[in-house]
Design a protein around this motif. Structure first.
Motif, PDB file in Angstrom:
ATOM      1  N   TRP A 185       0.854  -1.186   0.000  1.00  0.00           N
ATOM      2  CA  TRP A 185       0.000   0.000   0.000  1.00  0.00           C
ATOM      3  C   TRP A 185       0.891   1.237   0.000  1.00  0.00           C
ATOM      4  O   TRP A 185       2.093   1.149   0.258  1.00  0.00           O
ATOM      5  CB  TRP A 185      -0.963   0.021   1.193  1.00  0.00           C
ATOM      6  N   GLU A 186       0.317   2.378  -0.316  1.00  0.00           N
ATOM      7  CA  GLU A 186       1.098   3.593  -0.455  1.00  0.00           C
ATOM      8  C   GLU A 186       1.798   3.948   0.849  1.00  0.00           C
ATOM      9  O   GLU A 186       1.193   4.001   1.912  1.00  0.00           O
ATOM     10  CB  GLU A 186       0.174   4.745  -0.882  1.00  0.00           C
ATOM     11  N   GLY A 187       3.114   4.157   0.752  1.00  0.00           N
ATOM     12  CA  GLY A 187       3.894   4.563   1.914  1.00  0.00           C
ATOM     13  C   GLY A 187       4.270   3.441   2.859  1.00  0.00           C
ATOM     14  O   GLY A 187       4.847   3.694   3.917  1.00  0.00           O
ATOM     15  N   GLN A 188       3.966   2.187   2.492  1.00  0.00           N
ATOM     16  CA  GLN A 188       4.252   1.058   3.377  1.00  0.00           C
ATOM     17  C   GLN A 188       5.756   0.875   3.543  1.00  0.00           C
ATOM     18  O   GLN A 188       6.520   0.988   2.592  1.00  0.00           O
ATOM     19  CB  GLN A 188       3.622  -0.213   2.811  1.00  0.00           C
ATOM     20  N   SER A 189       6.173   0.596   4.786  1.00  0.00           N
ATOM     21  CA  SER A 189       7.579   0.378   5.096  1.00  0.00           C
ATOM     22  C   SER A 189       7.716  -0.850   5.981  1.00  0.00           C
ATOM     23  O   SER A 189       7.027  -0.968   6.996  1.00  0.00           O
ATOM     24  CB  SER A 189       8.169   1.600   5.816  1.00  0.00           C
TER      25      SER A 189
END
Length: 250
Positions: A185-189
């Protein structure tokens, strides 16, 4: 570690697995991250041109990762296909209830693996795994998604060793420098999800594996607790499904 020797062993392993299965080559999912980039390099050294890569972005995927994966295919002269999974994912989500970002990420991972296995059948190629030892020990992956494969050449290398191997093979620095992410997902780290850096995680995992009490006492207690809990909770992901044996009842 002797990465020259590891390279030789790994390439022989890849070639032998393909030969044993009477397959024509391997298919892999390229995410734009270091793990799949490293596997792509290993496959190129082992199999030359018997490699096919799928690049499978969704609408939330990091566009730089797609660009990096595409450039890697062109650099290594690997045959590839870009397949957006967004339409399939949207169709799945219309039939799901109360979804959250983790479940959506799991769906995306399983859609990608379904496509990889479909292309493996089409080409008589084996799906090659790209999960490292740190992820496997923690169960940090989607069962029947990114954890699924016919065989895995890097599953006995901790994440920190993946970086060392990448340096040895002279991978492009953009793969080595970018923040680890499954890009579900967007920005997942990865490290934000886990709460610790991979450097700290690997120190803890190695100490637990060796049962090194002296080293364990030096490490963050919350780290060790997290590692134990995740490893225990996700142990089922590292095993084949158990089949009930009826031989004692016949």
């Amino acid at each position: 570690m002797d990465y020259e020797k590891i390279l030789e062993i790994t390439c022989n392993f890849i070639k032998q697995k393909v030969k044993d299965a009477r397959a024509e080559g391997v298919v892999l999912g390229l995410s734009g991250g270091i793990d799949s980039a490293l596997v792509a390099h290993l496959c190129k050294k082992a199999l030359k041109d018997k490699i096919f890569a799928l690049l499978m972005p969704s609408s939330s995927s990091n566009k730089d990762n797609l660009k990096d994966a595409l450039e890697l295919c062109e650099e290594l002269k690997i045959a590839y296909k870009i397949l957006s999974i967004q339409e399939i994912l949207t169709s799945f989500l219309e039939r799901c209830e109360q979804t959250d970002k983790i479940r959506i990420g799991n769906l995306a991972a399983r859609i990608r693996m379904a496509l990889l296995y479909d292309f493996s059948m089409l080409k008589n190629f084996l799906v090659i795994g790209t999960s490292n030892k740190s992820e496997l020990l923690l169960g940090y992956g989607t069962i029947y998604g990114d954890l699924a494969c016919a065989f895995n050449p890097i599953g006995d290398l901790y994440k920190s060793e993946i970086y060392e191997f990448a340096h040895f093979l002279k991978l492009n620095e953009k793969f080595i420098q970018k923040s680890p992410s499954a890009d579900l997902w967007e920005g997942q780290s990865d490290e934000s999800d886990l709460g610790f850096s991979y450097d700290a995680i690997d120190k803890g995992l190695k100490a637990l594996e060796k049962n090194d009490e002296e080293e364990l006492l030096k490490l963050d207690k919350k780290l060790i607790q997290m590692l134990k809990e995740r490893s225990l909770k996700n142990a089922f992901k590292r095993k084949m499904p158990e089949i009930l044996s009826l031989k004692n009842f016949q």
